[in-house]
Enzyme design. Structure first.
Site: not given
Ligand SMILES: CC(=O)[C@@H](O)[C@H](O)COP(=O)(O)O
Ligand SMILES: NCC(=O)COP(=O)(O)O
Length: 237
Positions: A7, A43, A50, A70, A190, A214
């Site tokens: 992500n 997302h 972002h 997402e 997540h 993250h």
């Molecule tokens: C669904 C999920 O948990 C993640 O896909 C989401 O993309 C996190 O979003 P942020 O990066 O805005 O925290």
């Molecule tokens: N669907 C979860 C994702 O795309 C990333 O979540 P995170 O690792 O940023 O908490």
């Protein structure tokens, strides 16, 4: 095999902080794939804090692995997905002002709404995934609305992992078994990280994809993106 979908929301966070185009989201996506990443997840949120909608349009033609978009399926999001036809769309019930994703769908309460949207995406050749808590009724509901996959919301696992890994993972192991019996594919995401991913992978069967952002980007500040991706891939073997 469990695929690693990176992500890259937080790359866009850094880019937006200075108002320019560095780091470049498209270039990072290409590098993630070059380093072995097996998917790109974004997302785009309504406030475009972002990932912007234009990022999605820029990424769609260059992602060569799997492209996962997402988001909460408001009309603008639906149009964006249909216009860019990613590999997968993951429906997430975010409130507009949520600081991050903080809940799975109530697939029973929202059955009619989700069934219609999932049908539209499937009719356009887009694989559908529904973000859910590891709760049997929600997984059974995901099957009834016609989803191809579920994405298990793993914040609760990550929170409890350091206290009791066995207790933390148990609902997810059970949920994966149930989902598999219902012919649902199983994704997860997540707050997964290099600390907890190997244990999660060991204990959760039939896991097709993890989407991680993250923690992965934070870990990359210390170890570098290529090394971190390599470490995740080793943990997911
Ligand atoms: C669904 C999920 O948990 C993640 O896909 C989401 O993309 C996190 O979003 P942020 O990066 O805005 O925290
Ligand atoms: N669907 C979860 C994702 O795309 C990333 O979540 P995170 O690792 O940023 O908490």
């Amino acid at each position: 095999m469990t695929k690693l979908s990176v992500n890259i929301n937080k790359i866009a966070t850094l880019r937006n902080s200075r108002g320019g185009n560095y780091p470049n989201v498209v270039q990072v996506a290409k590098d993630v794939e070059r380093f072995g990443g097996q998917g790109i997840t974004v997302h785009p949120r309504p406030d475009e804090r972002h990932i912007r909608y234009q990022d999605v349009r820029d990424l769609a033609p260059i992602v060569t692995t799997e492209f996962n978009i997402e988001g909460n399926p408001n009309p603008k999001f639906i149009d964006l997905v249909l216009q860019n036809k990613p590999t997968q769309v993951t429906l997430v019930p975010d409130a507009v002002d949520a600081i991050t994703s903080n809940a799975g769908w109530d697939t029973v309460k929202h059955k009619d709404f989700l069934t219609e949207i999932i049908s539209e995406f499937k009719n356009n050749g887009i694989r559908t995934s529904v973000f859910v808590d590891p709760v049997a009724a929600m997984i059974e509901g995901a099957s009834k609305i016609g989803a191809d996959r579920i994405e298990l919301y793993t914040e609760a696992f990550a929170d409890k992992f350091t206290i009791s890994p066995e207790e933390a993972v148990r609902p997810y192991t059970e949920s994966a078994m149930l989902a598999h019996s219902l012919n649902l594919g199983i994704n997860a995401g997540h707050d997964l990280s290099l600390k907890n991913i190997a244990y999660f992978k060991e204990k959760v069967p039939y896991l097709l994809e993890v989407s991680i952002g993250h923690a992965l980007i934070g870990e990359s500040l210390y170890l570098g993106l290529e090394t971190v991706i390599s470490n995740y891939l080793k943990a997911l073997k």
